[in-house]
Structure formats: structure tokens, C-alpha cells
Design a protein around this motif. Structure first.
Motif, PDB file in Angstrom:
ATOM      1  N   ILE A 348       0.855  -1.189   0.000  1.00 29.48           N
ATOM      2  CA  ILE A 348       0.000   0.000   0.000  1.00 29.48           C
ATOM      3  C   ILE A 348       0.889   1.237   0.000  1.00 29.48           C
ATOM      4  O   ILE A 348       1.790   1.360   0.830  1.00 29.48           O
ATOM      5  N   PRO A 349       0.682   2.171  -0.932  1.00 31.55           N
ATOM      6  CA  PRO A 349       1.479   3.406  -0.925  1.00 31.55           C
ATOM      7  C   PRO A 349       1.364   4.136   0.411  1.00 31.55           C
ATOM      8  O   PRO A 349       0.301   4.141   1.050  1.00 31.55           O
ATOM      9  N   ALA A 350       2.454   4.750   0.840  1.00 33.34           N
ATOM     10  CA  ALA A 350       2.536   5.347   2.176  1.00 33.34           C
ATOM     11  C   ALA A 350       1.461   6.407   2.426  1.00 33.34           C
ATOM     12  O   ALA A 350       0.959   6.531   3.548  1.00 33.34           O
ATOM     13  N   GLU A 351       1.071   7.160   1.390  1.00 29.25           N
ATOM     14  CA  GLU A 351       0.100   8.235   1.618  1.00 29.25           C
ATOM     15  C   GLU A 351      -1.294   7.712   1.952  1.00 29.25           C
ATOM     16  O   GLU A 351      -2.127   8.437   2.498  1.00 29.25           O
ATOM     17  N   HIS A 352      -1.561   6.440   1.652  1.00 25.72           N
ATOM     18  CA  HIS A 352      -2.881   5.874   1.929  1.00 25.72           C
ATOM     19  C   HIS A 352      -2.968   5.242   3.324  1.00 25.72           C
ATOM     20  O   HIS A 352      -4.076   5.074   3.852  1.00 25.72           O
ATOM     21  N   VAL A 353      -1.834   4.855   3.890  1.00 21.39           N
ATOM     22  CA  VAL A 353      -1.843   4.080   5.144  1.00 21.39           C
ATOM     23  C   VAL A 353      -2.585   4.797   6.276  1.00 21.39           C
ATOM     24  O   VAL A 353      -3.408   4.172   6.970  1.00 21.39           O
ATOM     25  N   PRO A 354      -2.358   6.104   6.532  1.00 19.12           N
ATOM     26  CA  PRO A 354      -3.041   6.740   7.668  1.00 19.12           C
ATOM     27  C   PRO A 354      -4.566   6.781   7.535  1.00 19.12           C
ATOM     28  O   PRO A 354      -5.268   6.951   8.530  1.00 19.12           O
ATOM     29  N   ARG A 355      -5.098   6.621   6.315  1.00 16.15           N
ATOM     30  CA  ARG A 355      -6.539   6.771   6.113  1.00 16.15           C
ATOM     31  C   ARG A 355      -7.261   5.438   5.922  1.00 16.15           C
ATOM     32  O   ARG A 355      -8.459   5.425   5.652  1.00 16.15           O
ATOM     33  N   LEU A 356      -6.568   4.334   6.100  1.00 17.52           N
ATOM     34  CA  LEU A 356      -7.174   3.035   5.809  1.00 17.52           C
ATOM     35  C   LEU A 356      -8.394   2.742   6.675  1.00 17.52           C
ATOM     36  O   LEU A 356      -9.304   2.022   6.239  1.00 17.52           O
ATOM     37  N   THR A 357      -8.427   3.243   7.901  1.00 14.19           N
ATOM     38  CA  THR A 357      -9.534   2.926   8.806  1.00 14.19           C
ATOM     39  C   THR A 357     -10.686   3.924   8.703  1.00 14.19           C
ATOM     40  O   THR A 357     -11.646   3.830   9.469  1.00 14.19           O
ATOM     41  N   GLU A 358     -10.622   4.870   7.774  1.00 18.88           N
ATOM     42  CA  GLU A 358     -11.738   5.783   7.570  1.00 18.88           C
ATOM     43  C   GLU A 358     -12.881   5.055   6.866  1.00 18.88           C
ATOM     44  O   GLU A 358     -12.656   4.165   6.053  1.00 18.88           O
ATOM     45  N   ARG A 359     -14.086   5.463   7.163  1.00 20.77           N
ATOM     46  CA  ARG A 359     -15.245   4.834   6.543  1.00 20.77           C
ATOM     47  C   ARG A 359     -15.265   5.101   5.040  1.00 20.77           C
ATOM     48  O   ARG A 359     -15.102   6.239   4.605  1.00 20.77           O
ATOM     49  N   PHE A 360     -15.471   4.055   4.275  1.00 17.62           N
ATOM     50  CA  PHE A 360     -15.589   4.097   2.818  1.00 17.62           C
ATOM     51  C   PHE A 360     -14.295   4.506   2.119  1.00 17.62           C
ATOM     52  O   PHE A 360     -14.306   4.783   0.916  1.00 17.62           O
ATOM     53  N   TYR A 361     -13.188   4.554   2.865  1.00 18.57           N
ATOM     54  CA  TYR A 361     -11.935   4.906   2.194  1.00 18.57           C
ATOM     55  C   TYR A 361     -11.376   3.675   1.494  1.00 18.57           C
ATOM     56  O   TYR A 361     -11.294   2.597   2.080  1.00 18.57           O
ATOM     57  N   ARG A 362     -11.004   3.838   0.232  1.00 16.91           N
ATOM     58  CA  ARG A 362     -10.455   2.736  -0.551  1.00 16.91           C
ATOM     59  C   ARG A 362      -9.193   3.198  -1.246  1.00 16.91           C
ATOM     60  O   ARG A 362      -9.139   4.302  -1.797  1.00 16.91           O
ATOM     61  N   VAL A 363      -8.176   2.348  -1.242  1.00 18.58           N
ATOM     62  CA  VAL A 363      -6.954   2.655  -1.990  1.00 18.58           C
ATOM     63  C   VAL A 363      -7.249   2.601  -3.479  1.00 18.58           C
ATOM     64  O   VAL A 363      -6.817   3.448  -4.253  1.00 18.58           O
ATOM     65  N   ASN A 364      -7.996   1.578  -3.904  1.00 17.71           N
ATOM     66  CA  ASN A 364      -8.400   1.430  -5.298  1.00 17.71           C
ATOM     67  C   ASN A 364      -9.884   1.078  -5.310  1.00 17.71           C
ATOM     68  O   ASN A 364     -10.277  -0.024  -4.917  1.00 17.71           O
ATOM     69  N   VAL A 365     -10.724   2.019  -5.755  1.00 16.42           N
ATOM     70  CA  VAL A 365     -12.169   1.840  -5.669  1.00 16.42           C
ATOM     71  C   VAL A 365     -12.634   0.647  -6.490  1.00 16.42           C
ATOM     72  O   VAL A 365     -13.386  -0.207  -6.010  1.00 16.42           O
ATOM     73  N   GLU A 366     -12.199   0.564  -7.746  1.00 14.85           N
ATOM     74  CA  GLU A 366     -12.667  -0.513  -8.615  1.00 14.85           C
ATOM     75  C   GLU A 366     -12.202  -1.870  -8.109  1.00 14.85           C
ATOM     76  O   GLU A 366     -12.948  -2.851  -8.127  1.00 14.85           O
ATOM     77  N   ASP A 367     -10.951  -1.926  -7.647  1.00 12.34           N
ATOM     78  CA  ASP A 367     -10.419  -3.200  -7.141  1.00 12.34           C
ATOM     79  C   ASP A 367     -11.201  -3.640  -5.909  1.00 12.34           C
ATOM     80  O   ASP A 367     -11.529  -4.822  -5.747  1.00 12.34           O
ATOM     81  N   SER A 368     -11.538  -2.684  -5.026  1.00  9.94           N
ATOM     82  CA  SER A 368     -12.274  -3.018  -3.818  1.00  9.94           C
ATOM     83  C   SER A 368     -13.661  -3.533  -4.152  1.00  9.94           C
ATOM     84  O   SER A 368     -14.121  -4.541  -3.596  1.00  9.94           O
ATOM     85  N   ARG A 369     -14.346  -2.857  -5.062  1.00  6.42           N
ATOM     86  CA  ARG A 369     -15.707  -3.286  -5.415  1.00  6.42           C
ATOM     87  C   ARG A 369     -15.696  -4.624  -6.133  1.00  6.42           C
ATOM     88  O   ARG A 369     -16.596  -5.442  -5.945  1.00  6.42           O
ATOM     89  N   SER A 370     -14.686  -4.845  -6.958  1.00 13.98           N
ATOM     90  CA  SER A 370     -14.611  -6.137  -7.657  1.00 13.98           C
ATOM     91  C   SER A 370     -14.398  -7.278  -6.677  1.00 13.98           C
ATOM     92  O   SER A 370     -14.775  -8.421  -6.949  1.00 13.98           O
ATOM     93  N   LYS A 371     -13.798  -6.971  -5.524  1.00 13.63           N
ATOM     94  CA  LYS A 371     -13.569  -7.992  -4.498  1.00 13.63           C
ATOM     95  C   LYS A 371     -14.675  -7.971  -3.435  1.00 13.63           C
ATOM     96  O   LYS A 371     -14.531  -8.536  -2.358  1.00 13.63           O
ATOM     97  N   LYS A 372     -15.788  -7.296  -3.757  1.00 14.92           N
ATOM     98  CA  LYS A 372     -16.996  -7.258  -2.912  1.00 14.92           C
ATOM     99  C   LYS A 372     -16.741  -6.617  -1.553  1.00 14.92           C
ATOM    100  O   LYS A 372     -17.316  -7.013  -0.540  1.00 14.92           O
ATOM    101  N   ALA A 379     -12.790   0.128   9.243  1.00 16.81           N
ATOM    102  CA  ALA A 379     -13.420   1.038  10.212  1.00 16.81           C
ATOM    103  C   ALA A 379     -14.031   0.234  11.355  1.00 16.81           C
ATOM    104  O   ALA A 379     -13.942   0.622  12.530  1.00 16.81           O
ATOM    105  N   ILE A 380     -14.642  -0.904  11.031  1.00 26.35           N
ATOM    106  CA  ILE A 380     -15.203  -1.777  12.067  1.00 26.35           C
ATOM    107  C   ILE A 380     -14.083  -2.343  12.936  1.00 26.35           C
ATOM    108  O   ILE A 380     -14.192  -2.385  14.174  1.00 26.35           O
ATOM    109  N   VAL A 381     -12.993  -2.764  12.298  1.00 22.50           N
ATOM    110  CA  VAL A 381     -11.836  -3.277  13.053  1.00 22.50           C
ATOM    111  C   VAL A 381     -11.340  -2.229  14.036  1.00 22.50           C
ATOM    112  O   VAL A 381     -11.077  -2.524  15.213  1.00 22.50           O
ATOM    113  N   LYS A 382     -11.213  -0.998  13.581  1.00 23.07           N
ATOM    114  CA  LYS A 382     -10.720   0.078  14.446  1.00 23.07           C
ATOM    115  C   LYS A 382     -11.643   0.286  15.642  1.00 23.07           C
ATOM    116  O   LYS A 382     -11.179   0.431  16.780  1.00 23.07           O
TER     117      LYS A 382
END
Length: 408
Positions: A348-372, A379-382
Motif C-alpha cells: 500500500i502506498p505510504a500516503e494511503h496508510v493513515p486513512r485506511l480505517t476511515e469509513r468508505f476509504y479505498r486505496v483502489n475503488v474498482e479493485d475493492s468493489r470487484s472484491k466485494k 473502520a469496524i476493526v478500528k
């Protein structure tokens, strides 16, 4: 003597009236005279029954020491955790508390407030209050060293001995509302994102239903294909609603720490077994590295299962290229218990790491949706880990993989 006669006038008049009545009734004149004379003498020479004490009026009270009042005001300012300045009519700093130094750095005593505060709106507000002697406030943002938002209020200080125009003092306070603004932004972003996530599958469902009712009314093959897509979309909406409800439940009890002991060794084994079908479909191997014996932590078993299912499932999906996911349980005497989930994926690129636990935040939107993915898993984990007083630590390097560490 005249004052004494005025003080005892009532008794003297009463004694005289009694003597006059006695004479009218024919009582011996000499006896009446001597009795009256004795009463007069005793009345005039005895101490008064009530002494009048002159109480000085409030206006005549001794004036308070202005320096004592100022020192009291300054001591009160120093005790506040809110940044506060006391300035004079020239907007020069006379007093600052520690909170000011932490927020803006130390102001030079005697210097104009513009030495640290350069906002034109704020300076205009200060000038207006000094000119009109009326309180005022403004919202002010600071971008360095970090972005903060303050409600800045200025008001004249009312001290009895500081009533001359040239000696007037003013209190400048800074109420930090950064967290409130952040929560407002998160709330609006959440509503917008949730609406968007639901709008897309709903639009797809409507389009497919219209197609089945119209052009594909007599095409069984097209109907079967569309019904399969519709099923996937409704499943996606169901997952999204379930995750939203999970977040809501967790927020309601986030302040209540679990008090039951949970053994992580069998729990991680259970999570691995439940994810074996998914790992098989993705051609990924889940390897457990567990110590001998029990490793217990205080927690809620179902919530911890949810945490590690989410982390290991993400590692399988997004680290699929690495072909394996390593799950290690680390514990030692005097050390924190840690569970490390590692993959050998793209990282994961460094600029995305601090925001991973934000609601609806995705590093790659299409990749995330394709993986359901719903964008709510981390956010739930946090939230779960916050309730368990645990931490989530993320380390990632592009091209080498990602480590998610849960530290109890």
C-alpha cells in the motif's frame, strides 16, 4: 446636652405627662416634683440603651487595590487549559498562559498580537472591540504546525479600579473546535458515501427489472443472467447495511471495555478454518504460527473473530499475488500480546496508510468493489479494537507486502 435631650425625649415627655396627671389628681405637689426631678436626672446621666453606629456607605468603602485585582485575574488566566491572552488598548500582549504557548508559541510580552496572529479578520475584530468596548468573536483557522479551527472571542475586562480609557484591558480567548469540524465533515462524508454506495446497486436493480419487464420478457437466458447480477447487487447492499449496523452498535458501546478472557490460540484456528474455502478459491495458503499453551486477553470473542476474519480475508484478497498469508501470535513475559497478519502482495502506498480505517476509504475503488468490499471493514476493526483498548498498526512497502499488527 442637646443631643442627649433629643435621644431621651420620649422618656422625658412621658415622665412630665405622668407628673401632670398626678398633680391633677391631687397628689402631694412636693412628692410629685421630687419624683419627676429624680427621673429626669437618671435619664440624662445613664448610658443610652441603644447606641447608633454609623456604617460607612458602599461608596465610602476603602478602594480595592488595583494591582491585587490584576494579579488575581492573571492567576485565573494561567490556570485555564484554553489559550488566553490579556492585551491592552494598543493590542499589546500583557499576559499569556501555557495553553497559548503550546498552540501558537510564546508571544513576546509587550509586543503587538500581530507578531503571531496575522489574520486580517481577527485583527479587525480586535481593533473594533478596542474602539467600541463591546465583546466580539470570529472563527479563525491555523494551518501550522497543524490545521486547527478556533472560535476567537475578545471582551473587555471589568475591573473597578481600571475604568479609565487609557488603562482598559481586554481578554482574548481561543476555543478549539477542530474536532467538532472534523466530526461534521466525517458525518457529511459518511452520508454522501453511504448514499452513493446504495444508489449504484439500486440503479442497477431498477434497470434490470425494467429490462426483464420489457425487451427481455420472453428471453429466459437474458432473464437468468440479469437475475444473477441482481442477486449480486442485493447481496452487496445487504453487506453494506450489515456493516453500517455493526458500526452503529459498536459506537454505542465503545466506552465499555470487555471483561472476559479469550484464548487467542483456538480463536485464530477457528478463523483460519472458516476462511479456507475463500483461500482455496484465491489459491492462497493461510499459515498459522502459534505458541504452545494459552494466550489469553480480555475481550469479546465474537468481536475478535470479526477483527481477524476481516484482516485475514483482506490479506487473502489484496495480497493474492503473494500466494500465502502468515498469521503469527506473539507473546512473552512482560510484553504485549500481538497478532501479526502478513501478506506478500503489492503493498500500500505510504500516503494511503493513515486513512485506511476511515469509513468508505479505498486505496483502489474498482479493485475493492470487484472484491466485494464495502469500504467499512477496517473502520469496524478500528472501533472494535478501540473498545478492547488495543491498537492496529499498519506497515506496508510497495512491492513487498503489508503487515497488520493487533497489539493488546
Amino acid at each position: 446636652m442637646a443631643v442627649r435631650l433629643r435621644q431621651e425625649s420620649a422618656i422625658l415627655v412621658l415622665a412630665t405627662l405622668i407628673a401632670a396627671l398626678a398633680l391633677v389628681e391631687g397628689i402631694n405637689t412636693g412628692a410629685v416634683f421630687w419624683i419627676w426631678a429624680i427621673v429626669m436626672i437618671v435619664t440624662l446621666i445613664r448610658p443610652p440603651l441603644v447606641e447608633r453606629v454609623e456604617v460607612p456607605s458602599q461608596a465610602e468603602a476603602a478602594p480595592a487595590d488595583a494591582q491585587i485585582l490584576l494579579r488575581t485575574a492573571f492567576a485565573g488566566v494561567a490556570a485555564l487549559d484554553m489559550p488566553v491572552l490579556i492585551i491592552d488598548r494598543e493590542a499589546s500582549v500583557l499576559v499569556q498562559n501555557m495553553a497559548v504557548e503550546k498552540a501558537f508559541g510564546a508571544f513576546p510580552i509587550g509586543a503587538h498580537i500581530s507578531s503571531k496572529l496575522r489574520s486580517p479578520g481577527l485583527l479587525d475584530m480586535v481593533r473594533e472591540t478596542i474602539a467600541t468596548n463591546t465583546p466580539n468573536q470570529i472563527e479563525h483557522s491555523e494551518r501550522l504546525p497543524s490545521e486547527r479551527v478556533y472560535v476567537v472571542r475578545i471582551a473587555p475586562i471589568d475591573l473597578p479600579e481600571i475604568d479609565r480609557q487609557e488603562d482598559a484591558l481586554f481578554l482574548l480567548s481561543f476555543r478549539d473546535i477542530s474536532e467538532l469540524r472534523h466530526i461534521d465533515r466525517m458525518r457529511s462524508d459518511f452520508v454522501a458515501n453511504a448514499s452513493h454506495e446504495l444508489r449504484t446497486p439500486l440503479a442497477s436493480l431498477r434497470g434490470f427489472i425494467e429490462t426483464i419487464q420489457g425487451p427481455a420478457k420472453t428471453d429466459p437466458k437474458a432473464q437468468q443472467r440479469f437475475l444473477g447480477i441482481m442477486f449480486d447487487q442485493t447481496t452487496r447492499m445487504s453487506r453494506l447495511v450489515d456493516d453500517l449496523l455493526s458500526l452503529s452498535r459498536l459506537e454505542l458501546k465503545s466506552h465499555i471495555a470487555p471483561d472476559q478472557k479469550v484464548d487467542l490460540v483456538p480463536l485464530l484456528g477457528h478463523v483460519r478454518d472458516s476462511l479456507l474455502p475463500l483461500a482455496g478459491d484465491l489459491d492462497v495458503t493461510i499459515n498459522l504460527h502459534l505458541p504452545v499453551g494459552k494466550v489469553e486477553v480480555l475481550g469479546d470473542r465474537d468481536e475478535l473473530v470479526q477483527v481477524f476474519e476481516n484482516l485475514i480475508e483482506n490479506a487473502c484478497k489484496y495480497g493474492q499475488e503473494g500466494k500465502s498469508v502468515e498469521v503469527s501470535l506473539l507473546s512473552g513475559a512482560g510484553q504485549a500480546v500481538e497478532v501479526v497478519v502478513s501478506d506478500k502482495g503489492p503493498g500500500i502506498p505510504a500516503e494511503h496508510v493513515p486513512r485506511l480505517t476511515e469509513r468508505f476509504y479505498r486505496v483502489n475503488v474498482e479493485d475493492s468493489r470487484s472484491k466485494k468490499g464495502t469500504g467499512l471493514g477496517l473502520a469496524i476493526v478500528k472501533h472494535i479494537l478501540t473498545r478492547h483498548r488495543a491498537r492496529l498498526i499498519v506497515k506496508s512497502e510497495v512491492g513487498k507486502g503489508t503487515d497488520f499488527t493487533v497489539r493488546f
